[in-house]
Each structure stands twice: as structure tokens, then as C-alpha cells.
Design a protein around this motif. Structure first.
Motif, PDB file in Angstrom:
ATOM      1  N   VAL A  21      -5.872  -0.542  -6.255  1.00  8.05           N
ATOM      2  CA  VAL A  21      -5.110   0.455  -5.312  1.00  8.05           C
ATOM      3  C   VAL A  21      -5.203   1.118  -5.783  1.00  8.05           C
ATOM      4  N   ASP A  22      -4.977   1.986  -7.171  1.00  6.63           N
ATOM      5  CA  ASP A  22      -5.335   3.395  -7.371  1.00  6.63           C
ATOM      6  C   ASP A  22      -6.762   4.205  -7.196  1.00  6.63           C
ATOM      7  N   ASP A  23      -7.692   3.483  -6.636  1.00  3.82           N
ATOM      8  CA  ASP A  23      -8.323   3.206  -6.322  1.00  3.82           C
ATOM      9  C   ASP A  23      -9.025   3.949  -4.958  1.00  3.82           C
ATOM     10  N   HIS A  24      -8.252   3.318  -3.846  1.00  7.07           N
ATOM     11  CA  HIS A  24      -7.428   3.403  -2.465  1.00  7.07           C
ATOM     12  C   HIS A  24      -7.010   4.674  -2.151  1.00  7.07           C
ATOM     13  N   THR A  25      -5.737   5.140  -3.240  1.00  7.55           N
ATOM     14  CA  THR A  25      -5.006   5.745  -2.935  1.00  7.55           C
ATOM     15  C   THR A  25      -5.426   7.347  -4.079  1.00  7.55           C
ATOM     16  N   ARG A  26      -6.116   6.911  -5.019  1.00 11.51           N
ATOM     17  CA  ARG A  26      -5.696   8.437  -5.452  1.00 11.51           C
ATOM     18  C   ARG A  26      -6.832   9.941  -4.863  1.00 11.51           C
ATOM     19  N   LYS A  27      -7.208   9.754  -3.873  1.00 12.78           N
ATOM     20  CA  LYS A  27      -7.733  10.745  -3.081  1.00 12.78           C
ATOM     21  C   LYS A  27      -6.483  10.900  -1.606  1.00 12.78           C
ATOM     22  N   PRO A  28      -6.067  10.078  -1.118  1.00  9.49           N
ATOM     23  CA  PRO A  28      -5.008  10.294   0.070  1.00  9.49           C
ATOM     24  C   PRO A  28      -3.900  10.939  -0.868  1.00  9.49           C
ATOM     25  N   LEU A  65       6.706   8.713  -6.780  1.00 14.93           N
ATOM     26  CA  LEU A  65       7.519   7.521  -6.726  1.00 14.93           C
ATOM     27  C   LEU A  65       5.490   7.209  -6.599  1.00 14.93           C
ATOM     28  N   THR A  66       4.866   7.235  -5.736  1.00 19.86           N
ATOM     29  CA  THR A  66       3.665   6.756  -5.836  1.00 19.86           C
ATOM     30  C   THR A  66       3.364   6.814  -6.956  1.00 19.86           C
ATOM     31  N   GLY A  67       2.827   7.405  -7.823  1.00 18.06           N
ATOM     32  CA  GLY A  67       2.339   7.605  -8.987  1.00 18.06           C
ATOM     33  C   GLY A  67       3.388   6.854 -10.340  1.00 18.06           C
ATOM     34  N   SER A  68       4.877   6.758 -10.396  1.00 13.67           N
ATOM     35  CA  SER A  68       5.346   5.777 -10.779  1.00 13.67           C
ATOM     36  C   SER A  68       5.562   4.065 -10.098  1.00 13.67           C
ATOM     37  N   LEU A  69       4.663   3.937  -8.853  1.00 14.26           N
ATOM     38  CA  LEU A  69       4.282   2.723  -7.629  1.00 14.26           C
ATOM     39  C   LEU A  69       3.229   2.104  -8.930  1.00 14.26           C
ATOM     40  N   HIS A  70       2.502   3.025  -8.924  1.00 12.57           N
ATOM     41  CA  HIS A  70       1.054   2.961  -9.448  1.00 12.57           C
ATOM     42  C   HIS A  70       0.937   2.580 -10.981  1.00 12.57           C
TER      43      HIS A  70
END
Length: 103
Positions: A21-28, A65-70
Motif C-alpha cells: 500500500v505504501d508503494d502505491h500511496t507514497r507519490k500521491p 493520519l495517512t502516515g499513521s494508517l501506513h
């Protein structure tokens, strides 16, 4: 016993997907964080309404929050991997016990 193997494979596959998931959300997420300090899209409206700081704070909060979700997803993926490994081991032990009982 084969059900445990299938469950283990399914958990392993899910854990692998969750780790990606982190790979797919890192750039966005990076783009979103960068945009949180660029209020030019709002033009004068954002500044006139006094909403600029609120918008920036909200976007910063969403990014945190997204960082916490990761981190949560990473922990969940590790747990799923551990359960998968336990199922694999249990399957081996049950198979060995069944063979010993037969033979």
C-alpha cells in the motif's frame, strides 16, 4: 489440514498486498503534502474567507493520519504474516501426527 494451508496462503497473500500500500500511496501523499502549502488554487477566495490556515491545517492533519494508517497497515501485515506462518507450522504438525498415527 489443507484448509489451514489455504488459509495460510490467503493470509500471506493479503499481508503482501497490505505491505505494498505504501508503494502505491507514497507519490500521491507527497503531492498532497506539497499542495497543502500551495493555496493558489483557491485564488483570493481562500485568503478573503480566512480559510487558508484552516485548509492547510486540515490537509496537514489528513497527511499525518495517512502516515499513521501506513504504520497500522504495516503492523497488521506483520501480524497476518505471523498467523500465516503459525498456520503453516500447525499444518505440518497435524500432518506429521496423522502419519505417525497411521504408521
Amino acid at each position: 489440514m489443507s484448509d489451514l494451508k489455504k488459509d495460510a496462503e490467503s493470509l500471506h497473500k493479503a499481508a503482501s498486498a497490505l505491505n505494498k500500500v505504501d508503494d502505491h500511496t507514497r507519490k500521491p501523499l507527497h503531492d498532497f503534502k506539497a499542495a497543502s502549502h500551495d493555496m493558489s488554487a483557491f485564488g483570493a477566495l481562500g485568503s478573503l474567507m480566512g480559510a487558508k490556515d484552516d485548509i492547510q491545517d486540515g490537509m496537514d492533519t489528513i497527511a499525518k493520519l495517512t502516515g499513521s494508517l501506513h504504520k497500522e497497515w504495516e503492523a497488521e501485515a506483520k501480524f497476518m504474516g505471523d498467523v500465516s506462518d503459525a498456520f503453516d507450522l500447525l499444518d505440518i504438525l497435524l500432518t506429521s501426527a496423522a502419519r505417525a498415527k497411521k504408521g
